[in-house]
Design a protein around this motif. Sequence first.
Motif, PDB file in Angstrom:
ATOM      1  N   ASP A  82     -13.838  61.436  63.035  1.00 39.19           N
ATOM      2  CA  ASP A  82     -13.079  60.628  63.993  1.00 39.19           C
ATOM      3  C   ASP A  82     -12.079  59.739  63.245  1.00 39.19           C
ATOM      4  N   HIS A  83     -11.103  60.374  62.622  1.00 40.65           N
ATOM      5  CA  HIS A  83     -10.073  59.658  61.864  1.00 40.65           C
ATOM      6  C   HIS A  83      -9.040  59.134  62.850  1.00 40.65           C
ATOM      7  N   ALA A  84      -9.037  57.841  63.059  1.00 40.36           N
ATOM      8  CA  ALA A  84      -8.288  57.234  64.154  1.00 40.36           C
ATOM      9  C   ALA A  84      -7.071  56.500  63.603  1.00 40.36           C
ATOM     10  N   ASP A  85      -5.880  56.989  63.916  1.00 37.46           N
ATOM     11  CA  ASP A  85      -4.653  56.362  63.410  1.00 37.46           C
ATOM     12  C   ASP A  85      -4.045  55.420  64.448  1.00 37.46           C
ATOM     13  N   TRP A  86      -3.798  54.184  64.016  1.00 42.91           N
ATOM     14  CA  TRP A  86      -2.950  53.271  64.779  1.00 42.91           C
ATOM     15  C   TRP A  86      -1.587  53.376  64.094  1.00 42.91           C
ATOM     16  N   ALA A  87      -0.726  54.258  64.601  1.00 41.29           N
ATOM     17  CA  ALA A  87       0.495  54.580  63.873  1.00 41.29           C
ATOM     18  C   ALA A  87       1.663  53.692  64.315  1.00 41.29           C
ATOM     19  N   ASN A  88       2.427  53.247  63.340  1.00 40.86           N
ATOM     20  CA  ASN A  88       3.609  52.402  63.573  1.00 40.86           C
ATOM     21  C   ASN A  88       3.301  51.243  64.530  1.00 40.86           C
ATOM     22  N   PRO A  89       2.281  50.451  64.249  1.00 43.77           N
ATOM     23  CA  PRO A  89       1.944  49.339  65.153  1.00 43.77           C
ATOM     24  C   PRO A  89       2.886  48.156  64.913  1.00 43.77           C
ATOM     25  N   ARG A  90       3.557  47.738  65.953  1.00 43.91           N
ATOM     26  CA  ARG A  90       4.526  46.631  65.833  1.00 43.91           C
ATOM     27  C   ARG A  90       4.092  45.459  66.702  1.00 43.91           C
ATOM     28  N   VAL A  94       2.253  50.653  69.852  1.00 38.97           N
ATOM     29  CA  VAL A  94       1.633  51.482  68.825  1.00 38.97           C
ATOM     30  C   VAL A  94       1.493  52.911  69.340  1.00 38.97           C
ATOM     31  N   ASP A  95       1.562  53.870  68.410  1.00 40.10           N
ATOM     32  CA  ASP A  95       1.223  55.260  68.741  1.00 40.10           C
ATOM     33  C   ASP A  95      -0.180  55.526  68.229  1.00 40.10           C
TER      34      ASP A  95
END
Length: 562
Positions: A550-558, A486-487
Amino acid sequence: MHKVRTTLTRRLAAILTALPLLAPTVGAAALAGASVVAAPTAAAAPDGQAVVPPMGFNNWNSTHCRADFNEAMVKGIADLFVSQGLKAAGYQYVNLDDCWALPNRDAAGNLVADPVRFPHGIKAVADYVHDKGLKFGIYTSAGTKTCDAAGFPGALGHERQDANLFASFGVDYLKYDNCNNQGVDARKRYTDMANALHATGRPIVFSLCDWGESKAWEWAAPIGHLWRTTGDISDNWFSMINIAHRNQPLAPYAGPGHWNDPDMLEVGNGGMTAAEYRTHFTLWSMMSAPLLIGTDLRTASAETFSILSNPDVIAVDQDPLGKQGTVVANNGGLVVMVKELANGDRAVSLTNETGGTATISTTTDALGIANRSPYRLKDLWTKVASTNTTGTISASVPSHATVVYRITPGPVPVPPAGTSHLSDIPWTGMLNGWGPVEKDRSNGERAAGDGRAPTINGTVYAKGLGAHAPGTLTYHLGARCTRLTVDVGVDDESTRTGSVTFRIYRDDIKVADSGVLTTSDPARALTADLTGGRTLTLAVTDGGNGIDYDHADWANPRLTCT
Ligand code: GLA
């Protein structure tokens, strides 16, 4: 976006309280950045005693030091335990409290039973109790005298002698009080008695009673089986509910062999309504408290017996997982607690502490059983069973009453084989600092679906999970997955103050940690080894400057599974 501070603070408090429920050691300590290893754990009982909270009787709340505390009473209780089905319901210990002894030791320094109350001595009573297949408990103080004003001898400095005497009586349980302790350190006093009990060679459940003064929950698990967390209970609503409030946050410290003790039951003593006594009994069971009946069963009403012997509520207290329930929400005295049970069920209590009838609601997300529809619900007082397919659990609850359900969730969804986008897989629990976690969008803070495409430092992602610290997402892995990549980063819409730490847990073990990331940092790639894990938890915490934006992105989690 403008935030309403008070609401946010309340939500934050609710999240922090609820966290230990979703991931035992991924709790407040982890969010605060503390080591996960240092968090209290529910280890097994060191000596195999009190693997579930002790159940029984103690005379104190009924008699205090009055003359009606005597051999006839104790034998009568033991008789009723058998004849009224309480023994079958799980009640086991018949315990004496203060005032069983004479004010002075004998010439050999031994404690002497009061011959008026106990004309045949203590051993005869213990034998009577044992003959019924029950266990027997006694009381003294870790001081020079016990607590009652009459001043009976305490065990401070007499630990070995008194422990040996108790063992010779056949004692199975010792309540060890705190009065007249001469200022000697609590750890020393209680450890001396623990060692003395151990040296007798007889298994004796050790109940520390220092009213929470030394925070025994922080240190006494290796030497005792239960510890009082508060001062004495009285037979009224305010005393009972205040004690519950003080005991509820101590959930992480309880477990098999080591229990928080919010004091003995007042059920049946006349100072509360039946609804209040049902609340008392339910909350004690939700809190995995010892259930020590404190009323004279020889004169108890049918209603008192029916409360004390409710098998479904007792099963919540005695559940072998031994996990004390936690408060998931408290909206102005409308309190939701949840307790995870050994078979995967959840006990959920809805308590109305206010002065009028109110509707209390919670969600399967808050209970850690989202996407497990249909749920079977059983009301543990009315016994009405139902099936629910919505994510809401709700009841109209009269003033000072409690509705408690046992919820059996449907089958756990298993992640598909191969590599999938985590945002396409249903989570089993979600707690979020602001609004719901969004799928394939950033966190819009309010309604579901109100974010934008997740964007970290100019990179726009098609897939991802938009969270807001502090919070957790949990997924069931069923030991079938191997890897998460994940990013992570703070979404670009958090213009100034966003700062977040991202952590990934496989069961209770931290397997990835981003460190603090702010709005100016590029996305950080995390890879987590999930091999063999049953549960995946994604946790986001404030990076140190408060939870604003605190907007926290779990981006493109595979997620890769087999
Ligand atoms: C203390 C304890 C009570 C009871 C009395 C007896 O107050 O906390 O539970 O044992 O002493 O005197």
